[in-house]
Write a protein that holds these residues in place. Structure first.
Motif, PDB file in Angstrom:
ATOM      1  N   ILE A   1      15.480  31.445  38.398  1.00 60.81           N
ATOM      2  CA  ILE A   1      14.511  30.395  38.069  1.00 60.81           C
ATOM      3  C   ILE A   1      14.384  30.240  36.553  1.00 60.81           C
ATOM      4  O   ILE A   1      14.345  29.128  36.023  1.00 60.81           O
ATOM      5  CB  ILE A   1      13.129  30.708  38.684  1.00 60.81           C
ATOM      6  N   LYS A   2      14.339  31.364  35.849  1.00 63.11           N
ATOM      7  CA  LYS A   2      14.222  31.316  34.394  1.00 63.11           C
ATOM      8  C   LYS A   2      15.458  30.657  33.776  1.00 63.11           C
ATOM      9  O   LYS A   2      15.350  29.845  32.849  1.00 63.11           O
ATOM     10  CB  LYS A   2      14.033  32.734  33.842  1.00 63.11           C
ATOM     11  N   PHE A   3      16.616  31.015  34.278  1.00 58.44           N
ATOM     12  CA  PHE A   3      17.862  30.433  33.787  1.00 58.44           C
ATOM     13  C   PHE A   3      17.879  28.922  34.010  1.00 58.44           C
ATOM     14  O   PHE A   3      18.187  28.144  33.107  1.00 58.44           O
ATOM     15  CB  PHE A   3      19.065  31.084  34.477  1.00 58.44           C
ATOM     16  N   CYS A   4      17.526  28.504  35.225  1.00 59.12           N
ATOM     17  CA  CYS A   4      17.514  27.074  35.554  1.00 59.12           C
ATOM     18  C   CYS A   4      16.488  26.321  34.713  1.00 59.12           C
ATOM     19  O   CYS A   4      16.738  25.205  34.256  1.00 59.12           O
ATOM     20  CB  CYS A   4      17.222  26.868  37.037  1.00 59.12           C
ATOM     21  N   SER A   5      15.336  26.936  34.497  1.00 61.00           N
ATOM     22  CA  SER A   5      14.291  26.304  33.689  1.00 61.00           C
ATOM     23  C   SER A   5      14.776  26.067  32.268  1.00 61.00           C
ATOM     24  O   SER A   5      14.509  25.024  31.667  1.00 61.00           O
ATOM     25  CB  SER A   5      13.038  27.179  33.663  1.00 61.00           C
ATOM     26  N   LYS A   6      15.523  27.034  31.746  1.00 59.62           N
ATOM     27  CA  LYS A   6      16.072  26.905  30.395  1.00 59.62           C
ATOM     28  C   LYS A   6      17.073  25.759  30.342  1.00 59.62           C
ATOM     29  O   LYS A   6      17.083  24.960  29.405  1.00 59.62           O
ATOM     30  CB  LYS A   6      16.735  28.215  29.976  1.00 59.62           C
ATOM     31  N   VAL A   7      17.922  25.660  31.378  1.00 63.69           N
ATOM     32  CA  VAL A   7      18.918  24.588  31.453  1.00 63.69           C
ATOM     33  C   VAL A   7      18.227  23.222  31.495  1.00 63.69           C
ATOM     34  O   VAL A   7      18.644  22.275  30.822  1.00 63.69           O
ATOM     35  CB  VAL A   7      19.827  24.771  32.702  1.00 63.69           C
ATOM     36  N   ILE A   8      17.175  23.129  32.282  1.00 62.14           N
ATOM     37  CA  ILE A   8      16.440  21.867  32.428  1.00 62.14           C
ATOM     38  C   ILE A   8      15.705  21.499  31.149  1.00 62.14           C
ATOM     39  O   ILE A   8      15.515  20.328  30.833  1.00 62.14           O
ATOM     40  CB  ILE A   8      15.438  21.972  33.611  1.00 62.14           C
ATOM     41  N   GLY A   9      15.298  22.508  30.387  1.00 60.34           N
ATOM     42  CA  GLY A   9      14.554  22.253  29.151  1.00 60.34           C
ATOM     43  C   GLY A   9      13.066  22.493  29.284  1.00 60.34           C
ATOM     44  O   GLY A   9      12.288  22.077  28.418  1.00 60.34           O
ATOM     45  N   ILE A  10      12.659  23.159  30.371  1.00 62.21           N
ATOM     46  CA  ILE A  10      11.246  23.465  30.555  1.00 62.21           C
ATOM     47  C   ILE A  10      10.830  24.551  29.567  1.00 62.21           C
ATOM     48  O   ILE A  10      11.522  25.555  29.404  1.00 62.21           O
ATOM     49  CB  ILE A  10      10.970  23.936  32.003  1.00 62.21           C
ATOM     50  N   GLU A  11       9.703  24.326  28.905  1.00 64.57           N
ATOM     51  CA  GLU A  11       9.182  25.315  27.967  1.00 64.57           C
ATOM     52  C   GLU A  11       8.715  26.544  28.736  1.00 64.57           C
ATOM     53  O   GLU A  11       7.959  26.429  29.693  1.00 64.57           O
ATOM     54  CB  GLU A  11       8.012  24.730  27.178  1.00 64.57           C
ATOM     55  N   MET A  12       9.168  27.714  28.310  1.00 68.20           N
ATOM     56  CA  MET A  12       8.786  28.950  28.998  1.00 68.20           C
ATOM     57  C   MET A  12       7.833  29.738  28.107  1.00 68.20           C
ATOM     58  O   MET A  12       8.164  30.795  27.587  1.00 68.20           O
ATOM     59  CB  MET A  12      10.035  29.759  29.348  1.00 68.20           C
ATOM     60  N   ASP A  13       6.668  29.188  27.922  1.00 69.69           N
ATOM     61  CA  ASP A  13       5.658  29.780  27.038  1.00 69.69           C
ATOM     62  C   ASP A  13       4.348  29.841  27.811  1.00 69.69           C
ATOM     63  O   ASP A  13       3.704  28.811  28.030  1.00 69.69           O
ATOM     64  CB  ASP A  13       5.530  28.924  25.777  1.00 69.69           C
TER      65      ASP A  13
END
Length: 197
Positions: free
Chosen positions: A152-164
């Motif tokens: 999920i974290k990897f996919c979120s990074k690919v999509i451009g979702i801020e992980m903060d």
């Protein structure tokens, strides 16, 4: 039409789904192009079926309602490309699709609707940063991504979702304080975050 939409939302949060849908029909007769109406109807029907029938059928209802609502949003985005609310609620529909796939544990199938939803919500924010209802889905996506692991974290990074996590809480607090429609949802999410953090 706004007064009837507000009444519809009030009935929705009081689990009076039939009344919510009646007021929504009245609002639509007054303003057929109001951006919130198809998303709100999808939500009301989803919760009504979930309460009266069960989760499985409610997921089918979401898919059916979304199939009916998507053309409305895509058409009005073409006609009114500077109206951020059409982007916001189209993105929010994709967010509902993500919830279904997540409920079934379909990790790969979560990716596409999440990506589309985040794109449209971000577009709404880009057009109008002071449309505070945008901050609820942005905060939800960001918080979920920052609390997840691995795929999920990897996919979120690919999509451009801020992980903060802190920024996501700021988004949700902004929605809680300033949004017109989504402050109740923002408060519900914040309550869980504050309790389990």
């Amino acid at each position: 039409s706004q007064i009837y939409i507000d009444k519809s939302i009030n009935h929705l949060y009081n689990f009076e789904f039939d009344s919510s849908l009646i007021y929504l029909d009245i609002a639509e007769n007054i303003d057929i192009k109001h951006p919130l109406i198809p998303f709100l109807r999808t939500s009301a029907l989803w919760l009504k079926v979930q309460t009266e029938v069960g989760f499985e059928e409610s997921y089918n209802q979401i898919k059916k309602s979304i199939d009916l609502s998507m053309p409305f949003y895509k058409k009005n985005i073409e006609l009114y490309p500077s109206n951020p609310e059409y982007y916001l609620y189209l993105g929010s529909l994709y967010g509902l699709l993500s919830r279904i796939e997540l409920a079934y544990g379909h990790w790969f199938k979560v990716l596409f609707p999440t990506m589309k939803g985040y794109y449209y919500v971000s577009k709404a924010h880009e057009i109008e940063p002071f449309l505070y209802d945008v901050y609820t889905p942005m905060g939800m996506s960001s918080y979920y991504a920052c609390m997840s692991e691995g795929f999920i974290k990897f996919c979120s990074k690919v999509i451009g979702i801020e992980m903060d996590c802190e920024l996501s809480i700021e988004y949700l607090e902004t929605a809680s304080d300033k949004s017109y429609y989504s402050w109740i949802e923002a408060n519900n999410i914040l309550a869980y975050i504050y309790i389990y953090r």
